[in-house]
Design a protein around this motif. Structure first.
Motif, PDB file in Angstrom:
ATOM      1  N   LEU B 134       0.803  -1.228   0.000  1.00  0.00           N
ATOM      2  CA  LEU B 134       0.000   0.000   0.000  1.00  0.00           C
ATOM      3  C   LEU B 134       0.834   1.275   0.000  1.00  0.00           C
ATOM      4  O   LEU B 134       0.288   2.364  -0.137  1.00  0.00           O
ATOM      5  CB  LEU B 134      -0.927   0.015   1.224  1.00  0.00           C
ATOM      6  N   GLY B 135       2.154   1.164   0.147  1.00  0.00           N
ATOM      7  CA  GLY B 135       2.999   2.351   0.280  1.00  0.00           C
ATOM      8  C   GLY B 135       2.929   3.297  -0.916  1.00  0.00           C
ATOM      9  O   GLY B 135       2.398   2.950  -1.975  1.00  0.00           O
ATOM     10  N   TYR B 136       3.492   4.508  -0.712  1.00  0.00           N
ATOM     11  CA  TYR B 136       3.448   5.537  -1.768  1.00  0.00           C
ATOM     12  C   TYR B 136       4.104   5.016  -3.041  1.00  0.00           C
ATOM     13  O   TYR B 136       3.598   5.202  -4.141  1.00  0.00           O
ATOM     14  CB  TYR B 136       4.163   6.804  -1.260  1.00  0.00           C
ATOM     15  N   ASN B 137       5.279   4.372  -2.909  1.00  0.00           N
ATOM     16  CA  ASN B 137       5.947   3.757  -4.063  1.00  0.00           C
ATOM     17  C   ASN B 137       5.738   2.254  -4.053  1.00  0.00           C
ATOM     18  O   ASN B 137       6.589   1.494  -4.508  1.00  0.00           O
ATOM     19  CB  ASN B 137       7.446   4.065  -4.023  1.00  0.00           C
ATOM     20  N   GLY B 138       4.613   1.826  -3.531  1.00  0.00           N
ATOM     21  CA  GLY B 138       4.410   0.401  -3.276  1.00  0.00           C
ATOM     22  C   GLY B 138       3.961  -0.384  -4.487  1.00  0.00           C
ATOM     23  O   GLY B 138       3.954   0.113  -5.620  1.00  0.00           O
ATOM     24  N   VAL B 139       3.596  -1.632  -4.225  1.00  0.00           N
ATOM     25  CA  VAL B 139       3.248  -2.566  -5.291  1.00  0.00           C
ATOM     26  C   VAL B 139       2.011  -2.100  -6.053  1.00  0.00           C
ATOM     27  O   VAL B 139       1.991  -2.087  -7.285  1.00  0.00           O
ATOM     28  CB  VAL B 139       3.030  -3.964  -4.693  1.00  0.00           C
ATOM     29  N   VAL B 140       0.967  -1.682  -5.350  1.00  0.00           N
ATOM     30  CA  VAL B 140      -0.270  -1.256  -6.009  1.00  0.00           C
ATOM     31  C   VAL B 140      -0.009  -0.022  -6.869  1.00  0.00           C
ATOM     32  O   VAL B 140      -0.332   0.000  -8.057  1.00  0.00           O
ATOM     33  CB  VAL B 140      -1.378  -0.954  -4.963  1.00  0.00           C
ATOM     34  N   TYR B 159      -0.708   5.172   4.787  1.00  0.00           N
ATOM     35  CA  TYR B 159      -0.551   5.957   6.016  1.00  0.00           C
ATOM     36  C   TYR B 159      -1.855   6.526   6.571  1.00  0.00           C
ATOM     37  O   TYR B 159      -1.907   7.676   6.970  1.00  0.00           O
ATOM     38  CB  TYR B 159       0.453   7.111   5.807  1.00  0.00           C
ATOM     39  N   ASN B 160      -2.927   5.775   6.539  1.00  0.00           N
ATOM     40  CA  ASN B 160      -4.132   6.264   7.209  1.00  0.00           C
ATOM     41  C   ASN B 160      -4.820   5.120   7.955  1.00  0.00           C
ATOM     42  O   ASN B 160      -4.370   3.968   7.895  1.00  0.00           O
ATOM     43  CB  ASN B 160      -5.087   6.938   6.209  1.00  0.00           C
ATOM     44  N   ILE B 165      -6.640  -0.677   9.026  1.00  0.00           N
ATOM     45  CA  ILE B 165      -7.744  -1.630   9.113  1.00  0.00           C
ATOM     46  C   ILE B 165      -7.558  -2.785   8.131  1.00  0.00           C
ATOM     47  O   ILE B 165      -7.735  -3.952   8.489  1.00  0.00           O
ATOM     48  CB  ILE B 165      -9.100  -0.904   8.897  1.00  0.00           C
ATOM     49  N   VAL B 166      -7.159  -2.461   6.881  1.00  0.00           N
ATOM     50  CA  VAL B 166      -6.963  -3.525   5.887  1.00  0.00           C
ATOM     51  C   VAL B 166      -5.900  -4.509   6.376  1.00  0.00           C
ATOM     52  O   VAL B 166      -6.085  -5.730   6.353  1.00  0.00           O
ATOM     53  CB  VAL B 166      -6.541  -2.937   4.522  1.00  0.00           C
ATOM     54  N   THR B 167      -4.774  -3.962   6.862  1.00  0.00           N
ATOM     55  CA  THR B 167      -3.671  -4.817   7.299  1.00  0.00           C
ATOM     56  C   THR B 167      -4.102  -5.724   8.444  1.00  0.00           C
ATOM     57  O   THR B 167      -3.856  -6.938   8.429  1.00  0.00           O
ATOM     58  CB  THR B 167      -2.493  -3.947   7.769  1.00  0.00           C
ATOM     59  N   LEU B 168      -4.760  -5.141   9.438  1.00  0.00           N
ATOM     60  CA  LEU B 168      -5.158  -5.939  10.603  1.00  0.00           C
ATOM     61  C   LEU B 168      -6.267  -6.924  10.252  1.00  0.00           C
ATOM     62  O   LEU B 168      -6.296  -8.040  10.772  1.00  0.00           O
ATOM     63  CB  LEU B 168      -5.593  -5.017  11.743  1.00  0.00           C
ATOM     64  N   ALA B 169      -7.176  -6.512   9.350  1.00  0.00           N
ATOM     65  CA  ALA B 169      -8.256  -7.423   8.946  1.00  0.00           C
ATOM     66  C   ALA B 169      -7.661  -8.652   8.278  1.00  0.00           C
ATOM     67  O   ALA B 169      -8.136  -9.777   8.469  1.00  0.00           O
ATOM     68  CB  ALA B 169      -9.231  -6.723   8.012  1.00  0.00           C
ATOM     69  N   LEU B 238       4.534   0.244  11.732  1.00  0.00           N
ATOM     70  CA  LEU B 238       5.023   0.008  10.365  1.00  0.00           C
ATOM     71  C   LEU B 238       4.122   0.663   9.322  1.00  0.00           C
ATOM     72  O   LEU B 238       4.590   1.377   8.438  1.00  0.00           O
ATOM     73  CB  LEU B 238       5.103  -1.493  10.082  1.00  0.00           C
ATOM     74  N   ILE B 239       2.818   0.405   9.403  1.00  0.00           N
ATOM     75  CA  ILE B 239       1.892   0.891   8.378  1.00  0.00           C
ATOM     76  C   ILE B 239       1.599   2.379   8.579  1.00  0.00           C
ATOM     77  O   ILE B 239       1.539   3.157   7.636  1.00  0.00           O
ATOM     78  CB  ILE B 239       0.567   0.099   8.409  1.00  0.00           C
ATOM     79  N   GLY B 240       1.430   2.770   9.848  1.00  0.00           N
ATOM     80  CA  GLY B 240       1.121   4.166  10.135  1.00  0.00           C
ATOM     81  C   GLY B 240       2.366   5.044  10.092  1.00  0.00           C
ATOM     82  O   GLY B 240       2.269   6.259  10.261  1.00  0.00           O
TER      83      GLY B 240
END
Lengths: 268, 294
Positions: B134-140, B159-160, B165-169, B238-240
């Motif tokens: 999900l990162g700014y220069n990430g895979v997506v 970073y939101n 939520i997606v990561t933890l879900a 990490l995600i935040g």
């Protein structure tokens, strides 16, 4: 609810579940420091870099000692609790079992912090030994759960037959009960080993100057140049845990077949 | 001989049971109950600059429950934990239903095995992979850029709270499936036939029979997801990117970085309190729900 629609949904869900894990080998073999598309060619450089990292092997050695010791202690404690709860009724049973199982429903951070506060207050030096103390605490509930189902499916008349034939309680346990619950014990050892190896919060806060694998990986994530090597390591770790779990599942099923039970599936 | 053995067992059943469970129970008392009690005691003392003074007061709790920073962090933890719980349980229910009702009995355990494998693979690496995805220069973003769907990296995916939520879900998905599956397995299938024989449609049978009977599993799933997520430490970090701290991160800061253990302890006790209140709330809700169906 149509079965075909549900099946498509279920397959889509499995894809969601596995998608991040599939990315691991893709980028571990990708010839670029940056984790992004488009891919730029095949390399085994990251595996070589990982292989020549002596700090990593030191962390791995510590983790192996921690996980092995944790698995043995937690399973032993699990045998005591599971045997007591399935065979006897005694006062405060619910309360005692509840306390033993409590780490399952406590955020790990609270377990780690409360242990840390006490260890620091009584002046214990943090090392991989203190990590073992914490890991045994969180692995024991899993051991109790797995072993309780193993002990539960035991036929009590086998035990009584042994007594009638003149065996002592200890020899009965060794000759009759232990072999029958052995698959449960092996499955508990493997599960506890996997949980301990994977655990991060307790390993990170209670390890002091000793490096533990999960805390080492976490530290390396701060350096973008080290990320591909960590993905290579992750690929290997995933393979190892799949193999360990398959063995655990095999023994769990064999245990159920041995005691003549019905497979209801799943570890939990 | 048999008699000798029985008197060899000698002690009453209660004594044998207590003796047998004692090693495990003593371990839990020394390493869990005693530390938790210490934390409760610490939370009532006064601290600051690494010192602890023996002045009993509720000041730490007043600080934690009225300070705007603490409140914002607790609120964020609650929103994330509720969001994760909702998403996880809602997407997990159809899977549990499918495996329980539409998969042949002999194939059920292989489905459950497939669902649980990702849960047992390194949690840390899975969370980090979502940062990479999900990162700014990430895979997506890099993937969509390279095939020309977007011209600029998407910013609303990283970073939101949504990314948390997606990561933890993803991390807790199997946790939700298993208890729901177990409760669905226990349902007597003849009840469903009875419902349909009495002229209910399949959907109404589901709504009036299957769902209420599986509610206990849903509540178990809610608790088993909610409790670890509200105390998660790795994902916010990490995600935040450290900018979206949750309760566990706040605990770390007070306990170790600021070294105000009494205040940190008050945060820990408050977190346990919140978890306990919400757990009890869900269990009561379940009672009422089932009671209302009768």
């Amino acid at each position: 609810m149509k079965a075909t629609g549900l099946r498509a949904y279920a397959i889509g869900y499995l894809i969601f579940l596995y998608a991040p894990i599939v990315l691991l080998p893709i980028f571990a073999f990708n010839d670029s420091k940056i984790i992004a598309f488009p891919l730029s060619g095949f390399t085994t450089h990251w595996f070589a870099e990982m292989w020549s990292d002596s700090q990593l092997f030191n962390a791995l050695k510590n983790s192996m000692i921690i996980s092995g010791t944790t698995a043995i202690i937690a399973t032993t404690l699990g045998i005591f609790a599971a045997r007591a709860s399935t065979r006897f009724s005694f006062p405060a049973k619910g309360g005692l079992l509840g306390m033993i199982m409590l780490p399952l429903v406590l955020p790990e951070m609270i377990v780690a912090m409360s242990l840390l506060v006490v260890l620091l207050a009584i002046g214990v030096k943090l090392s991989f030994l203190t990590v073992i103390l914490g890991h045994v605490l969180i692995c024991t509930p899993f051991a109790v759960a797995i072993l309780s189902s193993a002990f539960q499916s035991l036929d009590k008349s086998l035990e009584e037959a042994a007594y009638d034939l003149g065996e002592t309680p200890i020899s009965t346990f060794r000759l009759i009960i232990l072999p029958l619950v052995m698959p449960g014990i092996i499955s508990s050892l493997l599960i506890c080993f996997t949980i301990s190896l994977d655990e991060f919060i307790i390993a990170y806060f209670l390890s002091g100057a000793d490096t533990v694998l999960s805390a080492y990986i976490y530290g390396q994530f701060r350096f973008p140049a080290r990320v591909p090597a960590m993905l290579a390591l992750g690929t290997i770790l995933v393979l190892v845990s799949i193999i360990l779990l398959s063995i655990a599942e095999y023994f769990r099923r064999r245990g159920i077949a041995k005691t003549g039970g019905k497979d209801t599936g799943g570890f939990l | 001989m048999a008699k000798a053995n029985q008197s060899g067992l000698g002690r009453s059943e209660a004594a044998s049971g207590l003796l047998l469970i004692s090693p495990t129970a003593i371990y839990a008392v020394l390493l869990l109950a005693a530390p938790l009690a210490t934390v409760v005691m610490f939370s009532l003392l006064t601290g600051g600059r690494g010192q602890i003074t023996w002045d009993f007061s509720l000041q730490n709790y007043i600080d934690v429950w009225t300070g705007p920073v603490y409140r914002a962090i607790m609120l964020r933890s609650l929103i994330v934990a509720f969001g994760v719980t909702l998403v996880t349980v809602v997407i997990a229910y159809p899977i549990a239903y499918f495996v329980s009702f539409h998969v042949e009995p002999s194939k059920k355990s292989i489905w459950l095995f497939l669902i649980t494998i990702p849960f047992w693979t390194s949690y840390l690496i899975r969370v980090f992979l979502w940062k990479v995805i999900l990162g700014y220069n990430g895979v997506v973003n890099s993937g969509l850029l390279s095939i020309g769907v977007i011209d600029e990296p998407l910013q609303w995916i990283n970073y939101n709270v949504g990314a948390l939520i997606v990561t933890l879900a993803h991390a807790y998905a199997p946790f939700a499936i298993l208890p729901i599956f177990v409760s669905l397995e226990k349902i007597d299938r003849s009840l469903l036939e009875a419902g349909q024989d009495l002229g209910e449609s399949r959907l109404r049978t589901f709504w009036r029979v299957t769902l209420p009977l599986s509610m206990a599993g849903v509540i178990a799933a809610v608790l088993i997801v909610f409790i670890p997520t509200i105390g998660d430490y790795v994902t916010p970090d990490l995600i935040g990117g450290g900018k979206l701290p949750m309760i566990a991160n706040m605990m770390e800061v007070q306990m170790l970085k600021v070294n105000n253990k009494p205040l940190g302890s008050a945060i820990a006790v408050s977190a346990m309190f919140i978890v306990a209140i919400i757990a009890v709330g869900f269990v009561l809700l379940n009672r009422r729900f089932i009671g209302g169906q009768k």
